[in-house]
Structure formats: structure tokens, C-alpha cells
Write a protein that holds these residues in place. Structure first.
Motif, PDB file in Angstrom:
ATOM      1  N   MET A 145      -6.617  11.630   4.789  1.00  0.00           N
ATOM      2  CA  MET A 145      -6.463  10.174   4.698  1.00  0.00           C
ATOM      3  C   MET A 145      -7.080   9.666   3.401  1.00  0.00           C
ATOM      4  O   MET A 145      -7.689  10.411   2.657  1.00  0.00           O
ATOM      5  CB  MET A 145      -7.207   9.508   5.875  1.00  0.00           C
ATOM      6  CG  MET A 145      -6.881  10.100   7.219  1.00  0.00           C
ATOM      7  SD  MET A 145      -7.806   9.359   8.571  1.00  0.00           S
ATOM      8  CE  MET A 145      -9.435  10.065   8.365  1.00  0.00           C
TER       9      MET A 145
ATOM     10  N   ILE B  86     -11.242   5.293   4.645  1.00  0.00           N
ATOM     11  CA  ILE B  86     -11.172   5.597   6.089  1.00  0.00           C
ATOM     12  C   ILE B  86     -11.808   6.966   6.387  1.00  0.00           C
ATOM     13  O   ILE B  86     -12.363   7.177   7.465  1.00  0.00           O
ATOM     14  CB  ILE B  86      -9.727   5.500   6.646  1.00  0.00           C
ATOM     15  CG1 ILE B  86      -9.728   5.750   8.157  1.00  0.00           C
ATOM     16  CG2 ILE B  86      -8.748   6.374   5.953  1.00  0.00           C
ATOM     17  CD1 ILE B  86      -8.400   5.582   8.845  1.00  0.00           C
TER      18      ILE B  86
ATOM     19  N   GLN C 134      -9.782   7.650   0.949  1.00  0.00           N
ATOM     20  CA  GLN C 134     -11.235   7.873   0.895  1.00  0.00           C
ATOM     21  C   GLN C 134     -12.020   6.937   1.807  1.00  0.00           C
ATOM     22  O   GLN C 134     -12.957   7.342   2.478  1.00  0.00           O
ATOM     23  CB  GLN C 134     -11.720   7.667  -0.540  1.00  0.00           C
ATOM     24  CG  GLN C 134     -11.282   8.773  -1.480  1.00  0.00           C
ATOM     25  CD  GLN C 134     -12.193   8.880  -2.680  1.00  0.00           C
ATOM     26  OE1 GLN C 134     -12.833   7.917  -3.083  1.00  0.00           O
ATOM     27  NE2 GLN C 134     -12.265  10.050  -3.271  1.00  0.00           N
TER      28      GLN C 134
ATOM     29  N   VAL D 236      -2.348  -1.402   3.182  1.00  0.00           N
ATOM     30  CA  VAL D 236      -3.387  -1.477   2.153  1.00  0.00           C
ATOM     31  C   VAL D 236      -4.708  -1.143   2.819  1.00  0.00           C
ATOM     32  O   VAL D 236      -4.807  -1.095   4.049  1.00  0.00           O
ATOM     33  CB  VAL D 236      -3.479  -2.870   1.470  1.00  0.00           C
ATOM     34  CG1 VAL D 236      -2.147  -3.274   0.885  1.00  0.00           C
ATOM     35  CG2 VAL D 236      -4.003  -3.928   2.416  1.00  0.00           C
TER      36      VAL D 236
ATOM     37  N   ASP E 252      -2.051   2.704  13.566  1.00  0.00           N
ATOM     38  CA  ASP E 252      -3.228   3.535  13.809  1.00  0.00           C
ATOM     39  C   ASP E 252      -2.908   4.434  15.018  1.00  0.00           C
ATOM     40  O   ASP E 252      -2.382   3.945  16.030  1.00  0.00           O
ATOM     41  CB  ASP E 252      -4.408   2.593  14.132  1.00  0.00           C
ATOM     42  CG  ASP E 252      -5.735   3.187  13.706  1.00  0.00           C
ATOM     43  OD1 ASP E 252      -5.785   4.400  13.482  1.00  0.00           O
ATOM     44  OD2 ASP E 252      -6.712   2.429  13.622  1.00  0.00           O
TER      45      ASP E 252
ATOM     46  N   TYR F 180      -1.459  -5.207  -7.756  1.00  0.00           N
ATOM     47  CA  TYR F 180      -2.534  -6.180  -7.511  1.00  0.00           C
ATOM     48  C   TYR F 180      -3.427  -6.349  -8.732  1.00  0.00           C
ATOM     49  O   TYR F 180      -3.821  -7.451  -9.094  1.00  0.00           O
ATOM     50  CB  TYR F 180      -3.356  -5.704  -6.309  1.00  0.00           C
ATOM     51  CG  TYR F 180      -4.358  -6.717  -5.835  1.00  0.00           C
ATOM     52  CD1 TYR F 180      -3.986  -7.718  -4.944  1.00  0.00           C
ATOM     53  CD2 TYR F 180      -5.684  -6.668  -6.260  1.00  0.00           C
ATOM     54  CE1 TYR F 180      -4.907  -8.659  -4.494  1.00  0.00           C
ATOM     55  CE2 TYR F 180      -6.605  -7.605  -5.816  1.00  0.00           C
ATOM     56  CZ  TYR F 180      -6.212  -8.596  -4.934  1.00  0.00           C
ATOM     57  OH  TYR F 180      -7.124  -9.519  -4.491  1.00  0.00           O
TER      58      TYR F 180
ATOM     59  N   VAL G 233      -8.418  -7.288   2.321  1.00  0.00           N
ATOM     60  CA  VAL G 233      -7.513  -7.959   1.404  1.00  0.00           C
ATOM     61  C   VAL G 233      -6.111  -8.093   2.044  1.00  0.00           C
ATOM     62  O   VAL G 233      -5.317  -8.942   1.658  1.00  0.00           O
ATOM     63  CB  VAL G 233      -7.466  -7.187   0.045  1.00  0.00           C
ATOM     64  CG1 VAL G 233      -6.791  -5.850   0.188  1.00  0.00           C
ATOM     65  CG2 VAL G 233      -6.824  -8.009  -1.036  1.00  0.00           C
TER      66      VAL G 233
ATOM     67  N   GLY H 165      -8.627  -2.242   3.444  1.00  0.00           N
ATOM     68  CA  GLY H 165      -9.564  -3.355   3.317  1.00  0.00           C
ATOM     69  C   GLY H 165      -8.996  -4.677   3.770  1.00  0.00           C
ATOM     70  O   GLY H 165      -7.798  -4.825   3.993  1.00  0.00           O
TER      71      GLY H 165
ATOM     72  N   ASN I   8      -3.413  -1.328   8.524  1.00  0.00           N
ATOM     73  CA  ASN I   8      -4.605  -1.911   7.910  1.00  0.00           C
ATOM     74  C   ASN I   8      -5.526  -2.548   8.967  1.00  0.00           C
ATOM     75  O   ASN I   8      -5.446  -3.732   9.258  1.00  0.00           O
ATOM     76  CB  ASN I   8      -4.107  -2.960   6.891  1.00  0.00           C
ATOM     77  CG  ASN I   8      -5.212  -3.720   6.221  1.00  0.00           C
ATOM     78  OD1 ASN I   8      -5.131  -4.936   6.094  1.00  0.00           O
ATOM     79  ND2 ASN I   8      -6.256  -3.037   5.803  1.00  0.00           N
TER      80      ASN I   8
ATOM     81  N   GLY J 135       0.831  -1.209   0.000  1.00  0.00           N
ATOM     82  CA  GLY J 135       0.000   0.000   0.000  1.00  0.00           C
ATOM     83  C   GLY J 135       0.861   1.253   0.000  1.00  0.00           C
ATOM     84  O   GLY J 135       0.526   2.255   0.635  1.00  0.00           O
ATOM     85  N   SER J 136       1.973   1.215  -0.752  1.00  0.00           N
ATOM     86  CA  SER J 136       2.951   2.319  -0.690  1.00  0.00           C
ATOM     87  C   SER J 136       2.459   3.597  -1.355  1.00  0.00           C
ATOM     88  O   SER J 136       2.980   4.673  -1.081  1.00  0.00           O
ATOM     89  CB  SER J 136       4.265   1.887  -1.343  1.00  0.00           C
ATOM     90  OG  SER J 136       4.049   1.574  -2.701  1.00  0.00           O
ATOM     91  N   THR J 137       1.458   3.493  -2.247  1.00  0.00           N
ATOM     92  CA  THR J 137       1.010   4.691  -2.963  1.00  0.00           C
ATOM     93  C   THR J 137      -0.098   5.446  -2.226  1.00  0.00           C
ATOM     94  O   THR J 137      -0.557   6.480  -2.688  1.00  0.00           O
ATOM     95  CB  THR J 137       0.486   4.294  -4.367  1.00  0.00           C
ATOM     96  OG1 THR J 137      -0.480   3.238  -4.189  1.00  0.00           O
ATOM     97  CG2 THR J 137       1.599   3.802  -5.256  1.00  0.00           C
TER      98      THR J 137
ATOM     99  N   ILE K 282      -0.967   6.471   4.028  1.00  0.00           N
ATOM    100  CA  ILE K 282       0.010   5.950   4.996  1.00  0.00           C
ATOM    101  C   ILE K 282       1.304   5.558   4.289  1.00  0.00           C
ATOM    102  O   ILE K 282       2.410   5.885   4.756  1.00  0.00           O
ATOM    103  CB  ILE K 282      -0.568   4.708   5.740  1.00  0.00           C
ATOM    104  CG1 ILE K 282      -1.766   5.096   6.601  1.00  0.00           C
ATOM    105  CG2 ILE K 282       0.509   4.015   6.570  1.00  0.00           C
ATOM    106  CD1 ILE K 282      -1.451   5.885   7.839  1.00  0.00           C
TER     107      ILE K 282
ATOM    108  N   ALA L 255       4.200  -2.464  -2.798  1.00  0.00           N
ATOM    109  CA  ALA L 255       3.016  -2.977  -3.508  1.00  0.00           C
ATOM    110  C   ALA L 255       1.912  -1.939  -3.503  1.00  0.00           C
ATOM    111  O   ALA L 255       1.775  -1.169  -2.543  1.00  0.00           O
ATOM    112  CB  ALA L 255       2.513  -4.258  -2.840  1.00  0.00           C
ATOM    113  N   ALA L 256       1.138  -1.939  -4.605  1.00  0.00           N
ATOM    114  CA  ALA L 256      -0.029  -1.053  -4.699  1.00  0.00           C
ATOM    115  C   ALA L 256      -1.147  -1.801  -5.415  1.00  0.00           C
ATOM    116  O   ALA L 256      -0.950  -2.917  -5.899  1.00  0.00           O
ATOM    117  CB  ALA L 256       0.331   0.219  -5.456  1.00  0.00           C
TER     118      ALA L 256
END
Ligand code: NDP
Ligand code: MG
Length: 382
Positions: A200, A204, A202, A97, A146, A55, A101, A99, A120, A8-10, A13, A32-33
Motif C-alpha cells: 500500500m 497507510i 506509505q 487520495v 476499504d 494538485y 484533503v 489524507g 480515502n 489519486g490515480s497514481t 488504489i 487526478a494526482a
């Protein structure tokens, strides 16, 4: 020098984590994105990573093209995320990331013996039992990212878990604090995407507007810190300066404070137990002057109570409310349902879907799937 990977690098966070990594010379082995191939490719080159995973299948060729003149290996889909989670020589995997997933890669990394920095929250909400048991079994640390959970984690340092009375989980109240159901019936996607204190992603941001976010965090806190529902008090604190607190048996309350900037908890998770300079503003209490506290409105914000009920019932029910919410928020963002319908759908899913025990990952995935199907069917009827 520490070596990490980021799923979730893009995102919000992920990009802040890269800033922190740059400042402290943390080596990044893989990123990963979901589908933002352009930004992922740029990050992969800038941070000189070995692996970049996308993904979304349709974007694989795009990423390969962007990275064709490099030695960076392109990975794809869930297999790619699992490959990253199983890399050797990685101290910590940041899961940022969005969700549920994120659950499978987290479990994979834990089984591999890699520590997790966890942003996450859906992972712990849906699969808390599996994740915490696996972490214990493998001697793996989970560092919360968090802000509230990082605060609690910080307030627990040097103290005995067995001497905790309760935790105070603070909530900003979101953009619709103080509003009635009648007023909420009229709010738009644009209104819901305006958070007063935090910038943040969308999903969350919508969760913060419905207070689902606080419900998810309630469940997240129970798993991370092994608490009962009665040991968590939610307090609305509009300024987001006190990020949460722990009350001990002697009635002493220890809180963690700071400006609302995710780089602080991200950095604490990545550099634990060190406290190094952080690229953020320092807190000035006198600039704030006063801090406010209030009880949350459980009547108006359906999602919050649905989450508390779900974790109290236990089993697969947290995965059900989470799955229903993920689906409902996606439909709200597409403009297909109204704001208040998110809470109604989550509540309905909780009421109509049967609880199962969680014995393995399939139980969680089935519950998630059933909740999503339930929501899709209900939306057709609306
Ligand atoms: P964003 O929407 O900004 O970013 C999500 C990231 O995850 C993006 O990099 C996205 O890629 C990636 N992603 C989504 N699905 C997949 C997938 N299937 N495989 C690989 N990558 C994927 O979200 P945030 O950064 O705001 O939030 C991330 C998580 O952290 C959430 O669980 C959230 O609740 C939690 N969190 C966030 C906070 C914040 O301040 N933002 C605070 C506390 C917790 P792409 O860009 O290609 O879509
Ligand atoms: Mg939070």
C-alpha cells in the motif's frame, strides 16, 4: 458502460482501479494526482480522459508540457479536484487520495449527485457527519473500497440493518504484532514500511504499523453503517483472509473472505451489485490450513484507543486525532520523530484540544488545522 473519475490515480488504489477499469471497459472521464505528473500524463493518454488534474502548483507546467499534443484539459489544485467532482455524466467518483484533503471534493461530488467509491478513509473520519448527512440528502450512494468495509457491506446484502448485533472488524495486526513498547522504541522507518500482507501507500502502511489504521477504520465503520462503538469488535486475524464479518440477532455470523488483494473490493465498489471476473488469485483455504484470531493490544498501540475515545467523545475529536496523525506520520517519514512518538502525539492532541460541535465544513477544517499546529509545536519541544 459506466463512466467514472479517479482522484489519486497514481497511487496504490488508483493504479489498481485503472486495471479493473480496463478489464471491464469502464470509461474514465478524469484523473487526478498530487505531484506525479509523468505517471498521470501517461495514464491520461492511455485511458483517453477528458481532464487531468495535478494538485501541486509547481507541477502544473510540467503536466501541461507532457499533454500539449493532446485534447486533455489540465486542471490544478483544489479547484481542479472540485471541478472533477462536479462533472456531469459521471456515475461514480473514486476517491483514493490520501489524507483529509479528500473531504472537500467528496462533499462537492455528493452535492452534485455523483455516487462515491470511497477508499480515502480520512474523509469519513474527519467529516463523517457532514458526508453521511449530505449523501442521504442527495440520495447518493457511498460504496466502501476499504477491504474491511467492503466486506461488511457485502455481508449486509440481503439482510436487515436493524437486525445487526455487531460487526467484527478484522485487523492484520501489522508488522509489529506482539511487540512490546520497549521493542517498538527501536523500530525504524524501514521496519514500519514492511507490511506482512498488503502492498500500500506509505501513509497507510505506517498507520497499519501503529494500528491507527484500525482506529480510523473503526470510526469509518461507525459512519458508513450507522453503528455505536459497542457494536464493533476488533479481532486480530494475521492472515487477512476474513476481511470482516457481521453478527446478526440470531447469532449467525456472516463473513466475507478472499485473498488479500484490493482489486476485489475496488471492483465490487465500481461494479456493484455485479460480481464479474477479477484479475486476482482465487482463495484456497487448504493452502492456508489454519486461520488465527486474537484480541488487539490496546496498551501498546496508543493510536487505536485514541481513535475509539475520539469517536466516543464525538464532535470534532475524530478530525483532531486524524489531523494529528497525518502530521505526525509525515514527520516520521521525514525522519524527524521516532515511531512511538506518533502515538504519543495523537494521544496528546486528543487530551489537549477542546471538542467543538461539527456544524459545517469550517469546524472540521479548523479542528484539523489546530491538531496539525499542536503537533508541530510539540515536535519543536522534543
Ligand atoms: P498512495 O500514497 O499510494 O496514493 C495516494 C494517491 O493520492 C496518489 O495518486 C497521490 O498522487 C494522490 N494524492 C495525494 N494527495 C493528493 C492531492 N492533494 N490531490 C490529488 N491527489 C493527491 O495511497 P494509497 O493508494 O495506498 O491510499 C489511498 C487512500 O486509500 C488512503 O486514504 C488509504 O488509507 C486508503 N486505503 C488504501 C488501501 C491500500 O491498499 N492501498 C487499502 C484501504 C484503504 P501522487 O502520486 O502524485 O503523490
Ligand atoms: Mg482496511
Amino acid at each position: 458502460m459506466k463512466t467514472i473519475t479517479i482522484l489519486g490515480s497514481t497511487g496504490s488504489i488508483g493504479t489498481q482501479a485503472l486495471e479493473v477499469a480496463k478489464k471491464h471497459n469502464i470509461k474514465i472521464k478524469a484523473l487526478a494526482a498530487h505531484s506525479n505528473a509523468e505517471l498521470l500524463a501517461k495514464q491520461a493518454v492511455n485511458y483517453n480522459v477528458d481532464y487531468a488534474c495535478i494538485y501541486c502548483k509547481e507541477k502544473v507546467n510540467n503536466l501541461k508540457e507532457l499533454l500539449k499534443n493532446t485534447n486533455i484539459q489540465v486542471l490544478e489544485g483544489m479547484e481542479g479536484l472540485k471541478q472533477i467532482a462536479s462533472l456531469d455524466g459521471v456515475d461514480c467518483m473514486l476517491n483514493s487520495v490520501v489524507g483529509m484533503v479528500g473531504l472537500l471534493p467528496t462533499l462537492t461530488a455528493i452535492e452534485h449527485g455523483t455516487d462515491i467509491a470511497l477508499a480515502n478513509k480520512e474523509t469519513l473520519v474527519a467529516g463523517g457527519e457532514l458526508v453521511t448527512k449530505a449523501a442521504k440528502r442527495n440520495g447518493v450512494n457511498i460504496y466502501p473500497v476499504d477491504s474491511e468495509h467492503s466486506a461488511i457491506f457485502q455481508c449486509l446484502q440481503g439482510n436487515k440493518k436493524s437486525q445487526v448485533n455487531k460487526i467484527i472488524l478484522t485487523a492484520s495486526g501489522g508488522p509489529f504484532y506482539g511487540k512490546t513498547k520497549e521493542e517498538l522504541a527501536l523500530v525504524t522507518k524501514k521496519d514500519a514500511l514492511k507490511h506482512p500482507n498488503w502492498s500500500m501507500g506509505q501513509k497507510i502502511t505506517i498507520d497499519s504499523a501503529t494500528l491507527m489504521n484500525k482506529g480510523l477504520e473503526f470510526i469509518e465503520a461507525m459512519w458508513l453503517f450507522d453503528l455505536n462503538p459497542e457494536q464493533i469488535e476488533i479481532v486480530v486475524h494475521r492472515e487477512s483472509v476474513i476481511h470482516s464479518a457481521v453478527e446478526y440477532k440470531d447469532c449467525s455470523v456472516i463473513a466475507q473472505m478472499g485473498v488479500p488483494d484490493m482489486k476485489i473490493p475496488i471492483q465490487y465498489a465500481l461494479l456493484y451489485p455485479n460480481r464479474m471476473e477479477c484479475p486476482t488469485k482465487r482463495l484456497s483455504l487448504t493452502d492456508y490450513g489454519t486461520l488465527s484470531f486474537a484480541k488487539p493490544d490496546y496498551e501498546t498501540f496508543d493510536c487505536l484507543m485514541a481513535c475509539i475515545k475520539a469517536i466516543t467523545i464525538g464532535g470534532t475529536m475524530p478530525a483532531v486525532v486524524n489531523g494529528a496523525n497525518e502530521e505526525a506520520v509525515a514527520e516520521f517519514l521525514k525522519g524527524n520523530i521516532k515511531f512511538l512518538e506518533i502515538g504519543e502525539l495523537v494521544k496528546e492532541a486528543l487530551k489537549n484540544i477542546k471538542k467543538e460541535e461539527v456544524t459545517c465544513l469550517e469546524d472540521v477544517l479548523n479542528a484539523d488545522n489546530n491538531a496539525r499546529l499542536f503537533v508541530r509545536e510539540r515536535i519543536k519541544e522534543i
